[in-house]
Design a protein around this motif. Structure first.
Motif, PDB file in Angstrom:
ATOM      1  N   GLU A   1       0.915  -1.209   0.148  1.00  0.00           N
ATOM      2  CA  GLU A   1      -0.006  -0.087   0.008  1.00  0.00           C
ATOM      3  C   GLU A   1       1.018   1.170   0.089  1.00  0.00           C
ATOM      4  O   GLU A   1       0.295   2.314   0.002  1.00  0.00           O
ATOM      5  CB  GLU A   1      -0.826  -0.094   1.174  1.00  0.00           C
ATOM      6  CG  GLU A   1      -1.812  -1.132   1.220  1.00  0.00           C
ATOM      7  CD  GLU A   1      -3.202  -0.754   0.102  1.00  0.00           C
ATOM      8  OE1 GLU A   1      -3.300   0.440  -0.123  1.00  0.00           O
ATOM      9  OE2 GLU A   1      -3.778  -1.884  -0.059  1.00  0.00           O
ATOM     10  N   ARG A   2       2.152   1.089   0.283  1.00  0.00           N
ATOM     11  CA  ARG A   2       3.066   2.346  -0.053  1.00  0.00           C
ATOM     12  C   ARG A   2       2.983   2.923  -1.194  1.00  0.00           C
ATOM     13  O   ARG A   2       3.291   4.252  -1.486  1.00  0.00           O
ATOM     14  CB  ARG A   2       4.518   2.086   0.363  1.00  0.00           C
ATOM     15  CG  ARG A   2       4.525   1.632   1.866  1.00  0.00           C
ATOM     16  CD  ARG A   2       6.018   1.090   2.148  1.00  0.00           C
ATOM     17  NE  ARG A   2       7.109   2.440   1.913  1.00  0.00           N
ATOM     18  CZ  ARG A   2       8.289   2.168   2.121  1.00  0.00           C
ATOM     19  NH1 ARG A   2       8.721   1.243   2.497  1.00  0.00           N
ATOM     20  NH2 ARG A   2       8.971   3.267   2.101  1.00  0.00           N
TER      21      ARG A   2
ATOM     22  N   HIS B   1      -2.891   3.594  -2.031  1.00  0.00           N
ATOM     23  CA  HIS B   1      -4.055   2.831  -1.170  1.00  0.00           C
ATOM     24  C   HIS B   1      -5.037   2.051  -2.074  1.00  0.00           C
ATOM     25  O   HIS B   1      -5.476   2.705  -3.054  1.00  0.00           O
ATOM     26  CB  HIS B   1      -4.759   3.452  -0.288  1.00  0.00           C
ATOM     27  CG  HIS B   1      -3.774   4.026   1.045  1.00  0.00           C
ATOM     28  ND1 HIS B   1      -3.221   3.155   1.778  1.00  0.00           N
ATOM     29  CD2 HIS B   1      -3.341   5.424   0.966  1.00  0.00           C
ATOM     30  CE1 HIS B   1      -2.809   3.918   2.690  1.00  0.00           C
ATOM     31  NE2 HIS B   1      -2.372   5.164   2.174  1.00  0.00           N
TER      32      HIS B   1
ATOM     33  N   ARG C   1     -11.131   7.832   9.401  1.00  0.00           N
ATOM     34  CA  ARG C   1      -9.901   7.661   9.533  1.00  0.00           C
ATOM     35  C   ARG C   1      -9.313   6.415   8.774  1.00  0.00           C
ATOM     36  O   ARG C   1      -8.853   5.355   9.461  1.00  0.00           O
ATOM     37  CB  ARG C   1      -9.620   7.663  11.141  1.00  0.00           C
ATOM     38  CG  ARG C   1     -10.060   8.640  11.975  1.00  0.00           C
ATOM     39  CD  ARG C   1      -9.952   8.713  13.215  1.00  0.00           C
ATOM     40  NE  ARG C   1     -10.471   9.994  14.108  1.00  0.00           N
ATOM     41  CZ  ARG C   1     -10.072  10.045  15.378  1.00  0.00           C
ATOM     42  NH1 ARG C   1      -9.812   8.944  16.257  1.00  0.00           N
ATOM     43  NH2 ARG C   1     -10.532  11.187  15.879  1.00  0.00           N
TER      44      ARG C   1
ATOM     45  N   ASN D   1      -6.661   5.897   7.407  1.00  0.00           N
ATOM     46  CA  ASN D   1      -5.115   5.596   7.537  1.00  0.00           C
ATOM     47  C   ASN D   1      -4.963   4.714   8.895  1.00  0.00           C
ATOM     48  O   ASN D   1      -3.910   4.214   9.146  1.00  0.00           O
ATOM     49  CB  ASN D   1      -4.357   6.808   8.012  1.00  0.00           C
ATOM     50  CG  ASN D   1      -4.837   7.852   9.036  1.00  0.00           C
ATOM     51  OD1 ASN D   1      -6.142   7.854   9.291  1.00  0.00           O
ATOM     52  ND2 ASN D   1      -4.045   8.300   9.872  1.00  0.00           N
ATOM     53  N   ARG D   2      -6.106   4.597   9.879  1.00  0.00           N
ATOM     54  CA  ARG D   2      -5.645   3.854  11.055  1.00  0.00           C
ATOM     55  C   ARG D   2      -6.655   2.417  10.792  1.00  0.00           C
ATOM     56  O   ARG D   2      -6.851   1.621  11.424  1.00  0.00           O
ATOM     57  CB  ARG D   2      -6.463   4.485  12.296  1.00  0.00           C
ATOM     58  CG  ARG D   2      -5.650   5.652  12.605  1.00  0.00           C
ATOM     59  CD  ARG D   2      -6.115   6.569  13.591  1.00  0.00           C
ATOM     60  NE  ARG D   2      -5.678   7.597  13.839  1.00  0.00           N
ATOM     61  CZ  ARG D   2      -5.833   8.392  15.082  1.00  0.00           C
ATOM     62  NH1 ARG D   2      -6.552   7.951  16.180  1.00  0.00           N
ATOM     63  NH2 ARG D   2      -5.082   9.623  15.313  1.00  0.00           N
ATOM     64  N   SER D   3      -6.780   2.144   9.602  1.00  0.00           N
ATOM     65  CA  SER D   3      -7.422   0.721   9.196  1.00  0.00           C
ATOM     66  C   SER D   3      -6.863  -0.524   9.552  1.00  0.00           C
ATOM     67  O   SER D   3      -7.191  -1.664  10.097  1.00  0.00           O
ATOM     68  CB  SER D   3      -8.047   0.738   7.781  1.00  0.00           C
ATOM     69  OG  SER D   3      -6.918   0.983   7.013  1.00  0.00           O
ATOM     70  N   TYR D   4      -5.551  -0.151   9.658  1.00  0.00           N
ATOM     71  CA  TYR D   4      -4.518  -1.542   9.787  1.00  0.00           C
ATOM     72  C   TYR D   4      -4.770  -1.851  11.242  1.00  0.00           C
ATOM     73  O   TYR D   4      -4.926  -3.038  11.517  1.00  0.00           O
ATOM     74  CB  TYR D   4      -3.001  -0.990   9.538  1.00  0.00           C
ATOM     75  CG  TYR D   4      -2.881  -0.985   7.998  1.00  0.00           C
ATOM     76  CD1 TYR D   4      -2.894  -2.252   7.340  1.00  0.00           C
ATOM     77  CD2 TYR D   4      -2.421   0.254   7.769  1.00  0.00           C
ATOM     78  CE1 TYR D   4      -2.378  -2.001   5.829  1.00  0.00           C
ATOM     79  CE2 TYR D   4      -2.232   0.457   6.352  1.00  0.00           C
ATOM     80  CZ  TYR D   4      -2.046  -0.742   5.491  1.00  0.00           C
ATOM     81  OH  TYR D   4      -1.814  -0.734   4.082  1.00  0.00           O
TER      82      TYR D   4
END
Length: 417
Positions: free
Chosen positions: A207-208, A211, A285, A287-290
């Motif tokens: 994902e870098r 996304h 949010r 970006n905090r799904s991980y």
């Protein structure tokens, strides 16, 4: 992807061959498909198998020895389900190739389930690894297809395909070295943990480059449905224990009480899980799904282990050859873990969690202390108290929610005075 292009792809869904493009993250009315629901059902078999093995280990006095293979096999089940779920949220075309590759992954789940008894009883992971390999072949083919069809997602999809292939080679090498006696038994668990880290790192690396376009509300619904499946497995496990107890000595008051308490406990957990607005939290949010997605391994494993604990508790309500303290902890440990993880997993994505940390942490601590009195007050009383603690958490959470809502409504009115 433009709205017109998205509409065209959606209209072609279910055809013989559809170009695999990333789906619209703002797609209205996005819900789980019938194929996704069918896919989930294959996991029922695998989860039921490992739950039964864990229950057998508790009854036979080998709970600690059984816990390691339980967590290992459950990781394979959870990770395969999670990979399919997030891919489908981004690239589900529902055409013939997609359906056939999904069926291939379903076949892998069934092979994995067939290998569970050997993994637990003989430490033979050949069947589990083979089933996992079949699932990975289907998933890699899907990522290769996405890389070929969707130029915007090509680099990310290619990284997923390459990463999965490399890690899968590691799993096969581990199995080969273990079967050949080259890899010492003491190294099996460390190598397993190393490969788990590698698996979890693949999405972070892929994902870098950009996304994938997953749908937050669709993902939240998929996780909720899997939670319901795990709660259903607990109901099945408790029913199995009830059936065994009935065959052994008939109906008794303590048996009925434990069964009802178990049902109340599961119902409370269902209520608590769906109080948190996961969909809107993921949308706000992403970006905090991980943290949210990976953290569900603990939530799901706790629910599966709770099923085994309830099965043993119901069957041991009248008589148990194992210490009642051990049986009580077989219920308390997963129950306490679920409570803590439910709050911890949702806290990063929800601005104002519905479940208060003070309430949940105190409830979890009480839950873990209760089994210490099992020898004194009995197993039935302890299981009932655990259920009442969870029901109290639901009650206090709902009450606090009403107070918060009333305060937010009163605030604007007070500002106008």
């Amino acid at each position: 992807m433009s709205s017109a292009e998205s509409t065209g792809v959606a209209a072609a869904r279910g055809g013989l061959r559809v170009r695999m493009l990333a789906r619209d993250t703002d797609e209205k009315g996005r819900a789980s498909t019938s194929l996704e629901l069918l896919f989930d059902l294959t996991f029922v078999v695998a989860i039921a198998s490992i739950t039964a093995q864990l229950a057998h280990g508790i009854v036979s006095g080998h709970a600690a020895e059984t816990l390691v293979p339980f967590l290992e096999v459950f990781f394979a089940i959870w990770w395969a389900w999670m990979n399919f779920t997030w891919f489908a949220s981004s690239f589900d075309t529902d055409d013939v190739p997609y359906r056939l590759l999904t069926m291939l992954q379903m076949a892998g789940v069934l092979v994995l389930a067939a290998g569970v008894p050997a993994a637990f009883n003989d430490a033979n992971f050949t069947g589990v690894t083979l089933g996992y390999l079949i699932m990975r072949i289907g998933l890699v083919a899907q990522w290769v297809r996405a890389a070929r069809d969707d130029a915007q997602s090509r680099r990310t999809a290619s990284r997923y395909a390459v990463g999965i292939v490399i890690v899968e080679a590691g799993w096969l090498l581990r199995l080969t070295l273990a079967d050949g006696g080259v890899l010492p038994t003491a190294w099996l668990s460390p190598v397993f943990l190393l490969l788990v880290v590698a698996e979890l790192s693949v999405p972070l690396w892929a994902e870098r480059t950009g996304h994938t376009r997953w749908h937050p509300h669709h993902i939240a619904e998929r996780y909720g449905l899997f939670t319901i499946i795990l709660l259903g497995e607990s109901v099945l496990a408790a029913s199995t224990g009830l059936q065994g107890a009935l065959n052994g000595g008939g109906v008794s008051g303590s048996l009925i009480v434990v069964a009802v308490a178990g049902l109340m406990l599961l119902f409370s957990f269902w209520w608590l899980y769906f109080l948190e607005p996961s969909g809107s939290g993921l949308a706000a949010r992403p970006n905090r799904s991980y943290l949210w997605g990976y953290g569900h391994y603990g939530i799901f494993a706790a629910l599966a282990a709770l099923g085994a604990g309830l099965e043993v508790a119901v069957s041991a309500a009248e008589h148990s050859e194992v210490s009642v303290t051990i049986v009580a902890y077989a219920v308390a440990f997963p129950a306490g873990a679920f409570l803590v993880l439910l709050w911890a997993v949702h806290a990063p994505i929800v601005a104002r969690p519905v479940i208060r940390p003070a309430v949940i942490l105190v409830a979890a601590a009480v839950t873990l202390v209760l089994p210490l009195g099992a020898e004194l007050v009995g197993l039935v009383a302890v299981v009932c108290c655990i259920a009442f603690v969870s029901a109290f958490v639901v009650t206090i959470t709902l009450a606090l929610g009403r107070l918060r809502a009333a305060a937010s409504q009163a605030a604007p009115a007070s500002l106008t005075l």
